[in-house]
Scaffold this motif. Structure first.
Motif, PDB file in Angstrom:
ATOM      1  N   PRO A 173      75.436  47.306  61.450  1.00  0.00           N
ATOM      2  CA  PRO A 173      76.258  48.034  60.467  1.00  0.00           C
ATOM      3  C   PRO A 173      75.537  49.293  59.984  1.00  0.00           C
ATOM      4  O   PRO A 173      74.335  49.268  59.706  1.00  0.00           O
ATOM      5  N   HIS A 174      76.290  50.404  59.872  1.00  0.00           N
ATOM      6  CA  HIS A 174      75.665  51.677  59.515  1.00  0.00           C
ATOM      7  C   HIS A 174      76.727  52.638  58.996  1.00  0.00           C
ATOM      8  O   HIS A 174      77.919  52.436  59.198  1.00  0.00           O
ATOM      9  N   GLU A 175      76.263  53.671  58.349  1.00  0.00           N
ATOM     10  CA  GLU A 175      77.163  54.749  57.940  1.00  0.00           C
ATOM     11  C   GLU A 175      77.585  55.546  59.175  1.00  0.00           C
ATOM     12  O   GLU A 175      76.853  55.610  60.166  1.00  0.00           O
ATOM     13  N   THR A 176      78.756  56.154  59.112  1.00  0.00           N
ATOM     14  CA  THR A 176      79.288  56.859  60.275  1.00  0.00           C
ATOM     15  C   THR A 176      78.353  57.941  60.776  1.00  0.00           C
ATOM     16  O   THR A 176      78.210  58.153  61.992  1.00  0.00           O
ATOM     17  N   ASP A 177      77.692  58.646  59.862  1.00  0.00           N
ATOM     18  CA  ASP A 177      76.820  59.746  60.270  1.00  0.00           C
ATOM     19  C   ASP A 177      75.350  59.337  60.387  1.00  0.00           C
ATOM     20  O   ASP A 177      74.465  60.195  60.481  1.00  0.00           O
ATOM     21  N   ALA A 178      75.083  58.023  60.384  1.00  0.00           N
ATOM     22  CA  ALA A 178      73.693  57.558  60.482  1.00  0.00           C
ATOM     23  C   ALA A 178      73.121  57.889  61.853  1.00  0.00           C
ATOM     24  O   ALA A 178      73.817  57.847  62.871  1.00  0.00           O
ATOM     25  N   GLU A 179      71.830  58.241  61.888  1.00  0.00           N
ATOM     26  CA  GLU A 179      71.173  58.591  63.135  1.00  0.00           C
ATOM     27  C   GLU A 179      70.371  57.431  63.726  1.00  0.00           C
ATOM     28  O   GLU A 179      70.145  57.382  64.937  1.00  0.00           O
ATOM     29  N   PHE A 180      69.944  56.517  62.860  1.00  0.00           N
ATOM     30  CA  PHE A 180      69.073  55.442  63.327  1.00  0.00           C
ATOM     31  C   PHE A 180      69.677  54.077  62.975  1.00  0.00           C
ATOM     32  O   PHE A 180      69.881  53.771  61.805  1.00  0.00           O
ATOM     33  N   TYR A 181      69.971  53.283  63.981  1.00  0.00           N
ATOM     34  CA  TYR A 181      70.423  51.906  63.816  1.00  0.00           C
ATOM     35  C   TYR A 181      70.265  51.207  65.160  1.00  0.00           C
ATOM     36  O   TYR A 181      70.177  51.847  66.217  1.00  0.00           O
TER      37      TYR A 181
END
Length: 222
Positions: A173-181
């Motif tokens: 799970p991550h934010e839409t604009d996240a770069e690292f997951y």
């Protein structure tokens, strides 16, 4: 005296009956043979022995998805038709499994080509719909082999395809604009036949020499 005559009559009657039955059996038309050669013919057909490829007992049609290749062209069920395909699922930010597997795919492609065998279509499908676009898929794919197909798409279409093929993956799970997951995914290679049906699987660990040998055997029989 009378008893002897009676006994003689009984014996004669029994003999006549037996002769009649025998005559009926010998004059009957022979019964047609029931396809005795068919099973034997099947047994004589050569079976391909694979080192690592596992063919499914039944092929499976999969549809209802639309993806985009690295050139911006639509890719769907019809796009798989006409060629054997080897499909791998991953993502471009993968640190180890994806580049290692794509290098193996490149070795297989080169080995088949060097032996004068038309290689199957090699397809890399990203399960990371937020970070992977046709543009960065092209950059990534070209590093390994520009003839490979790199597919990306939205989460719904990726889920539709992976569910039907039986591909396991999980996106953190991550934010839409996240770069690292993190993204976990299966490393299996899926074999698709020219009718666009799931036909087999190369499970891990991969040995590119064994996979090459299996594909040679498969393609030589096609």
């Amino acid at each position: 005296m009378n008893s002897k005559i009676v006994l003689l009559v009984v014996v004669l009657v029994a003999a006549a009956g037996a002769a009649f039955v025998y005559q009926q059996r010998t004059t009957e038309e022979p019964k047609p043979e029931i396809n005795q050669a068919a099973p034997q013919q099947q047994l004589q057909q050569p079976e391909i022995s694979f080192q690592t490829l596992k063919l499914f007992p039944k092929t499976k049609v999969f549809s209802g998805y639309t993806l985009t290749d690295q050139h911006g062209q639509t890719f769907n069920q019809e796009s798989f038709k006409g060629n054997w395909s080897v499909v791998f699922f991953g993502f471009t930010n993968c640190p180890d499994i994806c580049p290692t597997t794509l290098l193996d795919m490149q070795k297989i492609h080169r080995s088949l080509s060097d032996d004068g065998i038309q290689p199957p279509r090699f397809v890399f499908v990203s399960v990371d719909s937020d970070r992977d676009s046709p543009e960065n898929m092209k950059t990534y794919i070209d590093y390994f082999n520009s003839e490979f197909v790199g597919l990306s798409g939205d989460a719904g279409n990726i889920l539709s395809l992976t569910t039907q093929l039986g591909v396991a993956y999980e996106v953190e799970p991550h934010e839409t604009d996240a770069e690292f997951y993190n993204v976990d995914h299966s490393a299996a290679l899926f074999l698709i036949n020219p009718e666009a049906e799931r036909a087999g699987i190369f499970t891990t660990p991969h040995d590119h020499k064994q996979i090459t040998a299996d594909l040679k055997s498969l393609l030589s029989q096609s």
